[in-house]
Design a protein around this motif. Sequence first.
Motif, PDB file in Angstrom:
ATOM      1  N   ALA A  25       5.480   1.213   1.515  1.00 18.15           N
ATOM      2  CA  ALA A  25       6.753   1.200   2.250  1.00 18.15           C
ATOM      3  C   ALA A  25       7.197  -0.239   2.483  1.00 18.15           C
ATOM      4  O   ALA A  25       6.382  -1.174   2.370  1.00 18.15           O
ATOM      5  CB  ALA A  25       6.579   1.903   3.589  1.00 18.15           C
ATOM      6  N   ALA A  26       8.477  -0.424   2.839  1.00 16.19           N
ATOM      7  CA  ALA A  26       8.970  -1.746   3.246  1.00 16.19           C
ATOM      8  C   ALA A  26       8.141  -2.196   4.442  1.00 16.19           C
ATOM      9  O   ALA A  26       7.898  -1.412   5.359  1.00 16.19           O
ATOM     10  CB  ALA A  26      10.437  -1.666   3.621  1.00 16.19           C
ATOM     11  N   GLY A  27       7.662  -3.432   4.398  1.00 11.02           N
ATOM     12  CA  GLY A  27       6.835  -3.946   5.497  1.00 11.02           C
ATOM     13  C   GLY A  27       5.353  -3.815   5.242  1.00 11.02           C
ATOM     14  O   GLY A  27       4.548  -4.426   5.952  1.00 11.02           O
ATOM     15  N   ASP A  28       4.944  -3.027   4.251  1.00  5.24           N
ATOM     16  CA  ASP A  28       3.514  -2.913   3.919  1.00  5.24           C
ATOM     17  C   ASP A  28       3.068  -4.130   3.107  1.00  5.24           C
ATOM     18  O   ASP A  28       3.845  -4.661   2.309  1.00  5.24           O
ATOM     19  CB  ASP A  28       3.249  -1.675   3.040  1.00  5.24           C
ATOM     20  CG  ASP A  28       3.339  -0.372   3.818  1.00  5.24           C
ATOM     21  OD1 ASP A  28       3.425  -0.430   5.063  1.00  5.24           O
ATOM     22  OD2 ASP A  28       3.335   0.696   3.165  1.00  5.24           O
ATOM     23  N   VAL A  29       1.810  -4.521   3.307  1.00  2.19           N
ATOM     24  CA  VAL A  29       1.216  -5.499   2.380  1.00  2.19           C
ATOM     25  C   VAL A  29       0.897  -4.710   1.114  1.00  2.19           C
ATOM     26  O   VAL A  29       0.177  -3.712   1.174  1.00  2.19           O
ATOM     27  CB  VAL A  29      -0.072  -6.105   2.973  1.00  2.19           C
ATOM     28  CG1 VAL A  29      -0.735  -7.048   1.972  1.00  2.19           C
ATOM     29  CG2 VAL A  29       0.237  -6.818   4.282  1.00  2.19           C
ATOM     30  N   PRO A  30       1.452  -5.103  -0.046  1.00  3.36           N
ATOM     31  CA  PRO A  30       1.301  -4.232  -1.224  1.00  3.36           C
ATOM     32  C   PRO A  30      -0.120  -4.305  -1.795  1.00  3.36           C
ATOM     33  O   PRO A  30      -0.638  -5.400  -2.017  1.00  3.36           O
ATOM     34  CB  PRO A  30       2.312  -4.822  -2.215  1.00  3.36           C
ATOM     35  CG  PRO A  30       2.465  -6.250  -1.803  1.00  3.36           C
ATOM     36  CD  PRO A  30       2.211  -6.325  -0.338  1.00  3.36           C
ATOM     37  N   PRO A  31      -0.756  -3.164  -2.009  1.00  3.43           N
ATOM     38  CA  PRO A  31      -2.070  -3.188  -2.662  1.00  3.43           C
ATOM     39  C   PRO A  31      -1.883  -3.426  -4.166  1.00  3.43           C
ATOM     40  O   PRO A  31      -0.826  -3.077  -4.696  1.00  3.43           O
ATOM     41  CB  PRO A  31      -2.597  -1.773  -2.402  1.00  3.43           C
ATOM     42  CG  PRO A  31      -1.370  -0.934  -2.231  1.00  3.43           C
ATOM     43  CD  PRO A  31      -0.278  -1.817  -1.716  1.00  3.43           C
ATOM     44  N   PRO A  32      -2.861  -4.026  -4.854  1.00  6.23           N
ATOM     45  CA  PRO A  32      -2.701  -4.207  -6.305  1.00  6.23           C
ATOM     46  C   PRO A  32      -2.842  -2.852  -7.014  1.00  6.23           C
ATOM     47  O   PRO A  32      -3.484  -1.941  -6.501  1.00  6.23           O
ATOM     48  CB  PRO A  32      -3.844  -5.149  -6.677  1.00  6.23           C
ATOM     49  CG  PRO A  32      -4.841  -5.022  -5.575  1.00  6.23           C
ATOM     50  CD  PRO A  32      -4.125  -4.572  -4.339  1.00  6.23           C
TER      51      PRO A  32
END
Length: 393
Positions: A77-84
Amino acid sequence: MPLISVNTAAALIRQHLPDWGTEIVSLSTLHPRILAEPILSDRPYPPIDRIMMDGIALNWQHYDAGQRTFPILGTVAAGDVPPPLSDPSACFEVMTGAALPQGCDLVIPYEALEIKEGIASIRHPEPWLPYQFVHRCGSDAPAGAVILPAGTPLHSPAWGILASVGHTQVRVKRYPRTQLIATGNELVAPEQTPNPHQLRLSNTYALAAALQRQGYSQVSLTHLPDDPQRLAQHYQAASQTHDLLIYCGGVSKGKFDYLPQLWQQQGVQQYIHGVAQRPGKPLWFGIDHQRQTAVFGLPGNPVSSLVCLHRYLLETPVLYARLAAPVHFEKPLAYFLPVKLETTQNAELVAHPRPMQNSGDFLALADTDGFVELPAEQQTFAAGECYRYIPWS
Ligand SMILES: Nc1nc2c(c(=O)[nH]1)N[C@H]1C(S)=C(S)[C@@H](COP(=O)(O)OP(=O)(O)OC[C@H]3O[C@@H](n4cnc5c(N)ncnc54)[C@H](O)[C@@H]3O)O[C@H]1N2
Ligand code: MOO
Ligand SMILES: [Mg+2]
């Protein structure tokens, strides 16, 4: 009173009006202001590879090799730290505004997908391109770029840009501490009921509105009688606490038009008294160099004072409008003619003359948008000719 031309008057005012310097205002001001420092981007814009559509993010090479079904590893989601993307043959569900997970370089919107039991299948035949629906990091501006140059008028988008780069304090052009002084024994306050020989003072309200709409944030209004002692006392005090004093009325040839003489006695250097224009001929302008105060004496007639403020002090856009009807004006004076503006479909400004009876006829301005400046050298102005147009602030 030897008259000077409108252009000479404008040039004298430009030359002698002080530079009021700059000041810091807070982001919450949101008033019309002029930026006095360049604003740099604090980081790349956008600061991430920003997802532009709700859908899935995946690896383009797998799509290009013909893979059309992708197991969903999770949701970003917007605001999440993106996982690889740990498995390049899988995908994430992603939302607009989220950062693109490492390993992904394509976003496909929900409308082109079918999602069942944790598997996204691409249903749309469109050839999807690398980084489609990804707003690339730094593609709007790199870090350290000038995104608002000094001198930019702070319109609504600019305030948004300032907020975005975290400029909670911003250096802007300082507007002068200004007082508008209505003079005249005949004037009463708007909340009072005038006797037949009196009128409610209106000019300073019109002038204050114009100044405030341009960003002048420190404007006070006062009223003084035509009394030389009261005027002198007021000048001595007000010139200490203001940068700009704008008088209205009392500058012509009447027995009670004390102001030009008073300013002279107070040591204000006169640069202008009388301009070859109608309305506004008795305009007065000077500088008190000792007290560092600029003084305008606007002729008291309502249309005259408004026109002079717009032509000589306010920042007005350079616009030209086509006359909708012919105008004849005999006098060797520039003619500031109130007009109603029409904008046509072929992007023309057309000025419909709304001549007033005389410069006291301020009610005629209700149905106008501004005025055109018809030069003193001409007497006839044909329909279709273009002249400078100044909109009311
Ligand atoms: N002998 C001459 N008389 C006049 C001349 C001239 O050249 N020779 N010029 C005329 C022109 S043009 C104008 S404009 C006026 C300007 O006069 P003043 O600046 O001295 O203004 P006043 O006499 O005080 O007032 C003129 C008029 O405006 C009304 N007024 C003034 N202040 C306000 C206000 N705050 N709100 C509403 N109305 C206001 C005032 O009641 C007068 O009716 O002089 C001509 N005379
Ligand atoms: O010039 Mo006055 O301003 O005509 O009335
Ligand atoms: Mg007068």
